[in-house]
Design a protein around this motif. Structure first.
Motif, mmCIF file in Angstrom:
data_model
loop_
_atom_site.group_PDB
_atom_site.id
_atom_site.type_symbol
_atom_site.label_atom_id
_atom_site.label_comp_id
_atom_site.label_asym_id
_atom_site.label_seq_id
_atom_site.Cartn_x
_atom_site.Cartn_y
_atom_site.Cartn_z
ATOM 1 N N UNK A 126 21.885 0.736 -43.024
ATOM 2 C CA UNK A 126 22.063 -0.721 -43.807
ATOM 3 C C UNK A 126 22.028 -0.468 -45.437
ATOM 4 N N UNK A 127 23.207 -0.775 -45.838
ATOM 5 C CA UNK A 127 23.506 -0.529 -47.315
ATOM 6 C C UNK A 127 23.110 -2.172 -47.812
ATOM 7 N N UNK A 128 22.704 -1.916 -48.910
ATOM 8 C CA UNK A 128 22.593 -3.162 -50.000
ATOM 9 C C UNK A 128 22.910 -2.667 -51.502
ATOM 10 N N UNK A 129 23.517 -3.497 -52.278
ATOM 11 C CA UNK A 129 24.135 -3.024 -53.378
ATOM 12 C C UNK A 129 23.096 -2.886 -54.582
ATOM 13 N N UNK A 130 21.997 -3.618 -54.575
ATOM 14 C CA UNK A 130 21.217 -3.584 -55.866
ATOM 15 C C UNK A 130 19.609 -3.121 -55.435
ATOM 16 N N UNK A 131 19.130 -2.175 -56.186
ATOM 17 C CA UNK A 131 17.701 -1.986 -55.767
ATOM 18 C C UNK A 131 16.842 -3.110 -55.766
ATOM 19 N N UNK A 132 17.222 -4.032 -56.492
ATOM 20 C CA UNK A 132 16.366 -5.326 -56.696
ATOM 21 C C UNK A 132 16.170 -5.803 -55.161
ATOM 22 N N UNK A 133 17.262 -5.713 -54.287
ATOM 23 C CA UNK A 133 17.584 -6.328 -53.048
ATOM 24 C C UNK A 133 16.635 -5.491 -51.883
ATOM 25 N N UNK A 134 16.301 -4.183 -52.457
ATOM 26 C CA UNK A 134 15.782 -3.464 -51.220
ATOM 27 C C UNK A 134 14.526 -3.960 -50.676
ATOM 28 N N UNK A 135 13.389 -4.225 -51.684
ATOM 29 C CA UNK A 135 12.229 -4.806 -51.088
ATOM 30 C C UNK A 135 12.276 -5.898 -50.104
ATOM 31 N N UNK A 136 12.926 -6.967 -50.428
ATOM 32 C CA UNK A 136 13.159 -8.018 -49.476
ATOM 33 C C UNK A 136 13.966 -7.531 -48.122
ATOM 34 N N UNK A 137 14.922 -6.604 -48.170
ATOM 35 C CA UNK A 137 15.618 -6.226 -47.096
ATOM 36 C C UNK A 137 14.549 -5.230 -46.373
ATOM 37 N N UNK A 138 13.755 -4.598 -46.962
ATOM 38 C CA UNK A 138 12.762 -3.667 -46.011
ATOM 39 C C UNK A 138 11.799 -4.524 -45.580
ATOM 40 N N UNK A 139 11.429 -5.535 -46.415
ATOM 41 C CA UNK A 139 10.404 -6.378 -45.569
ATOM 42 C C UNK A 139 10.851 -7.291 -44.442
ATOM 43 N N UNK A 140 12.303 -7.593 -44.358
ATOM 44 C CA UNK A 140 12.901 -8.163 -43.044
ATOM 45 C C UNK A 140 13.078 -7.329 -42.106
ATOM 46 N N UNK A 141 13.404 -6.082 -42.536
ATOM 47 C CA UNK A 141 13.625 -5.067 -41.243
ATOM 48 C C UNK A 141 12.260 -4.482 -40.672
ATOM 49 N N UNK A 142 11.368 -4.488 -41.736
ATOM 50 C CA UNK A 142 9.889 -4.124 -41.013
ATOM 51 C C UNK A 142 9.272 -4.957 -39.966
ATOM 52 N N UNK A 143 9.882 -6.182 -40.206
ATOM 53 C CA UNK A 143 9.217 -7.389 -39.186
ATOM 54 C C UNK A 143 9.807 -7.043 -37.940
ATOM 55 N N UNK A 144 10.881 -6.395 -37.874
ATOM 56 C CA UNK A 144 11.478 -6.303 -36.380
ATOM 57 C C UNK A 144 11.340 -4.764 -35.827
ATOM 58 N N UNK A 145 11.485 -3.876 -36.758
ATOM 59 C CA UNK A 145 11.313 -2.383 -36.479
ATOM 60 C C UNK A 145 10.397 -1.506 -37.156
ATOM 61 N N UNK A 146 10.049 -0.573 -36.406
ATOM 62 C CA UNK A 146 8.857 0.182 -37.060
ATOM 63 C C UNK A 146 9.272 1.599 -37.741
ATOM 64 N N UNK A 147 10.439 2.073 -37.264
ATOM 65 C CA UNK A 147 10.706 3.445 -37.732
ATOM 66 C C UNK A 147 11.752 3.313 -38.821
ATOM 67 N N UNK A 148 11.548 3.163 -40.092
ATOM 68 C CA UNK A 148 12.328 2.678 -41.030
ATOM 69 C C UNK A 148 12.227 3.657 -42.232
ATOM 70 N N UNK A 149 13.261 4.115 -42.917
ATOM 71 C CA UNK A 149 13.600 4.930 -44.039
ATOM 72 C C UNK A 149 14.174 4.263 -45.223
ATOM 73 N N UNK A 150 13.676 4.549 -46.347
ATOM 74 C CA UNK A 150 14.444 3.932 -47.540
ATOM 75 C C UNK A 150 14.874 5.123 -48.505
ATOM 76 N N UNK A 151 16.035 4.880 -48.786
ATOM 77 C CA UNK A 151 16.762 5.802 -49.771
ATOM 78 C C UNK A 151 17.393 5.290 -51.021
ATOM 79 N N UNK A 152 16.923 5.377 -52.109
ATOM 80 C CA UNK A 152 17.559 4.878 -53.425
ATOM 81 C C UNK A 152 17.027 5.599 -54.587
ATOM 82 N N UNK A 153 17.706 5.464 -55.855
ATOM 83 C CA UNK A 153 17.384 5.885 -56.897
ATOM 84 C C UNK A 153 16.093 5.902 -57.708
ATOM 85 N N UNK A 154 15.605 4.758 -57.354
ATOM 86 C CA UNK A 154 14.227 4.683 -57.896
ATOM 87 C C UNK A 154 13.204 5.412 -57.309
#
Length: 749
Positions: free
Chosen positions: A259-287
């Protein structure tokens, strides 16, 4: 096999043969990173093929020096993808392969370890212990630690506990001895995104349009078809729910998702939404640190991850069984890589899906005109969600003509009267406000009213921006800093004029209006822009504060325009809607429409509804009118007429040839010579058009004069043919001139 064919991350697209020593024959694999003698040094390269013979004489061929065993071999699908990227985007295979590996993996970076503190007994037994500790004078800190752990889901790193409570390790050790907590040493990942507990949620019942989209995408997944879907859903229509439900289907069938998002600022909200449904999640970005990214990369490659979330480069995540790729806000220009290889993530995703028989979803309320055109002509599958969740209405949009508004003494009006009154109404109702301006800093232009001199960067021909907080003028191209002049540098006139507003000035202005000293009602105001985001947590904390209701007014740049969902935001003010219209770029109208529509979509997402006020000095422009009506189709129809008439994408492919040199005359001469050769090659072909050579809109950056040639062609084949015919000319520029080739550029500035 006796020989290995090696490529290097250099701008030279050629394979080099090396002999494999007997002691390495079992270790050298296709895709393996290796070290070899190259020229007079030892270099890292990548093995792309093995062979039992070579054309190089045995006395001339060099031996391979070693294998970098800590870097796993690049998979066959990624090798193929990198070859396609090199062919299309005019770079070497080695450069493309280098882009597929995070720097931390290439450098074999380690991940910092830390101590994690977790509750060691059930919560119902912990609470009586907290009450007991509170009654003991020397155990107050222990009680605070247990309370914090309960509120954080039962586990936190010692670093986080120390930051929040300001305590040492001593009270934690006391809790450990009492067997109330346990301590574990583990890798520290990006805690702010992946740590802490979340409340799991069940899928929401889909609307008819969502259900239709989900059904068609699931059918593609079941058939292992490499379909590309354009999911055109208006803001607030529930595109994310579609992503979640089809990804769940992919995981059920033992497949992984990117799942690709355009801004690092969107990543926390995206991760939160997906963690509520799925357990095995990874995050990759420049920060993230290099070590953190390397750890996540290895987890993905080892099959320990179901969903990878990240920015542009996450498209190369080493999934073993890829089922689906989602590009959210696919229209965003940040999905275009601006350094070699200059790939467009959308097109790379489509190619990767084709190689691995995966499904692609391109989601947007304002699709790029290229994606929309491909969907309308049948290259992509078109899915539309035309209504918001629960049939909530789109926000009403009011256009304010700023030429009719009276400004302050310096004629700079930051907030119009209608917007000021609307903010007051929202605050009175305990509602939240987002104010958008795509310019950071305080003052964007300092000029002399007498001689018309503009204070510019000495290295670039661009106006300096004044940042009040640090009391410095900054070039946003080369980061040069200087003092704000008191008199004109040219004519010594003492009263320089300060024009234009950035987010820093808007924040100050809002504070002045809504936090006056004489009132007891003080509004909580925050700002999010790239100045704030340089502090790793500040941007996330500002957005979290808005979500928690701790911020009343958020001032921000384009990072607040994308994908954020705040139900209590009932008013959006767009401070200057036509900023992009003044850029010399054929996409300026499209970007203006997209920004207004996307920012407007941040309001009215809850039961209270919402409204938008658009401040502009160009109220009759078709991009602003169509955006105010939420009418994408009408805008696309009008804009596509212009694109077709002038042979711009999606009706053509572009090649931008950028020439940069410290000597303006030499750069111009080189550009004219190269353009002459290209024009001779084109001849009378009516399907090809050449623009330039001409100075770029940003004529000089970092002491380099910039000229460009833009070639329009109805097919990409001609551009590739041109490149191969003139490859020597493109690769053998004088040392004084730097040449860049960008196919399908999104930036012509």
């Amino acid at each position: 096999m006796t020989y290995a064919q090696i490529v290097f991350p250099i701008p030279f697209d050629k394979t080099f043969d090396y002999r494999i020593p007997d002691n390495l024959k079992d270790k050298v694999k296709i895709g393996q990173a290796v070290v070899v003698p190259f020229g007079n040094s030892i270099q890292t390269g990548y093995c792309v093929a093995l062979a039992d013979k070579t054309d190089i004489p045995s006395d001339k061929i060099k031996f391979l020096s070693g294998v970098i065993e800590d870097i796993p071999p690049i998979s066959e699908p990624i090798l193929k993808l990198a070859r396609c990227i090199a062919d299309y985007y005019l770079c070497s295979w080695g450069e493309a392969l280098e882009a597929t590996l995070p720097a931390g993996v290439r450098k074999e970076s380690g991940v910092r370890q830390g101590i994690f503190v977790a509750l060691d007994m059930p919560q119902d037994k912990i609470i009586p212990e907290i009450d007991r500790l509170k009654r003991l004078p020397k155990a107050q800190k222990q009680a605070h630690i247990l309370n914090l752990l309960i509120s954080s889901g039962g586990e936190l790193s010692f670093q986080e506990i120390q930051k929040k409570l300001g305590i040492s390790i001593s009270p934690i050790n006391s809790l450990k001895r009492a067997k109330l907590v346990r301590l574990e040493k583990r890798d520290i990942l990006f805690d702010s995104y992946l740590s802490g507990s979340v409340t799991k949620e069940q899928p929401f019942p889909p609307t008819p349009a969502q259900a239709d989209a989900i059904s068609k995408i699931k059918d593609s997944l079941a058939k292992n078809k490499s379909d590309t879907f354009l999911l055109h859903g208006i803001t607030g229509s529930g595109k994310t729910e579609v992503y979640l439900q089809v990804i769940a289907e992919a995981i059920k069938n033992n497949k992984q998702a990117i799942v690709l998002v355009p801004e690092i600022s969107l990543t926390p909200q995206a991760v939160s939404r997906f963690r509520r449904r799925f357990d095995r999640i990874a995050v990759l970005h420049s920060y993230m640190t290099e070590g953190q990214r390397a750890k996540q990369w290895h987890n993905i490659r080892n099959g320990e991850i179901d969903v990878v979330i990240g920015a542009r480069s996450a498209i190369f995540a080493p999934t073993k069984n890829l089922g689906i790729i989602v590009i959210d806000e696919e229209h965003e220009t940040s999905f275009k890589q601006e350094s070699t290889p200059r790939y467009n993530t959308r097109d790379v995703a489509v190619k990767r899906a084709e190689i691995e028989r995966a499904t692609v979803i391109l989601g947007s309320a304002t699709p790029s005109l290229e994606a929309y055109y491909f969907a309308q002509t049948g290259s992509f599958c078109y899915l539309e969600i035309p209504e918001r969740i629960e049939n909530r209405p789109l926000p009403a949009v009011e256009i304010v003509d700023m030429t009719q508004q009276k400004g302050e003494k310096d004629n700079t009006l930051v907030i119009s009267k209608p917007l000021e009154l609307a903010i007051k109404e929202s605050l009175k109702e305990k509602e939240q406000v987002i104010l958008f301006l795509n310019r950071r800093g305080y003052i964007t232009l300092v000029t002399c009213p007498k001689c018309k001199h503009i204070v510019r960067c000495k290295h670039c021909r661009t106006a300096l921006t004044y940042h009040k907080k640090i009391n410095r003028m900054i070039c946003h191209h080369c980061n040069t800093e200087t003092d704000l002049p008191e008199i004109c540098p040219e004519c010594a006139y003492p009263n320089l004029k300060k024009l234009g507003s950035g987010t820093e000035r808007v924040e100050e202005y809002i504070n002045k209006i809504f936090n006056p000293k004489e009132t007891k009602s003080v509004s909580r105001i925050n700002r999010v822009d790239s100045d704030i985001m340089r502090l790793r947590q500040s941007g996330k904390e500002a957005l979290d504060a808005l979500w928690k209701g701790e911020t009343d007014i958020l001032v921000g740049t384009q990072m607040v325009a994308k994908g954020l969902d705040f139900p209590n935001v009932t008013l959006v003010g767009i401070i200057s809607a036509d900023t992009a219209l003044y850029l010399k770029d054929f996409r300026s109208a499209e970007r203006t429409f997209q920004l207004i529509t996307q920012v407007a979509g941040r309001t009215g997402r809850g039961a209270k509804g919402g409204r938008v006020i658009v401040q502009t000095v160009n109220p009759q422009h078709y991009s602003i009118i169509h955006a105010s009506r939420h009418d994408y189709r009408s805008f696309a129809a009008e804009e596509l007429k212009y694109r077709k008439a002038f042979l711009y994408p999606p009706y053509s492919h572009l090649l931008r040839i950028l020439m940069e040199g410290k000597d303006e005359a030499k750069t111009e001469v080189y550009g004219k010579q190269l353009a002459g050769k290209i024009k001779e090659f084109i001849g009378d072909d009516k399907d090809i058009e050449i623009l330039g050579p001409a100075p770029c809109p940003w004529e000089r950056i970092k002491n380099h004069y910039r000229w460009q040639i833009v070639i329009k062609s109805k097919t990409a084949d001609f551009i590739h043919k041109l490149y191969h015919v003139y490859r020597k000319d493109f690769n053998s520029t004088s040392k004084s001139i730097r040449l860049t080739l960008d196919i399908d550029p999104l930036n012509l500035l």
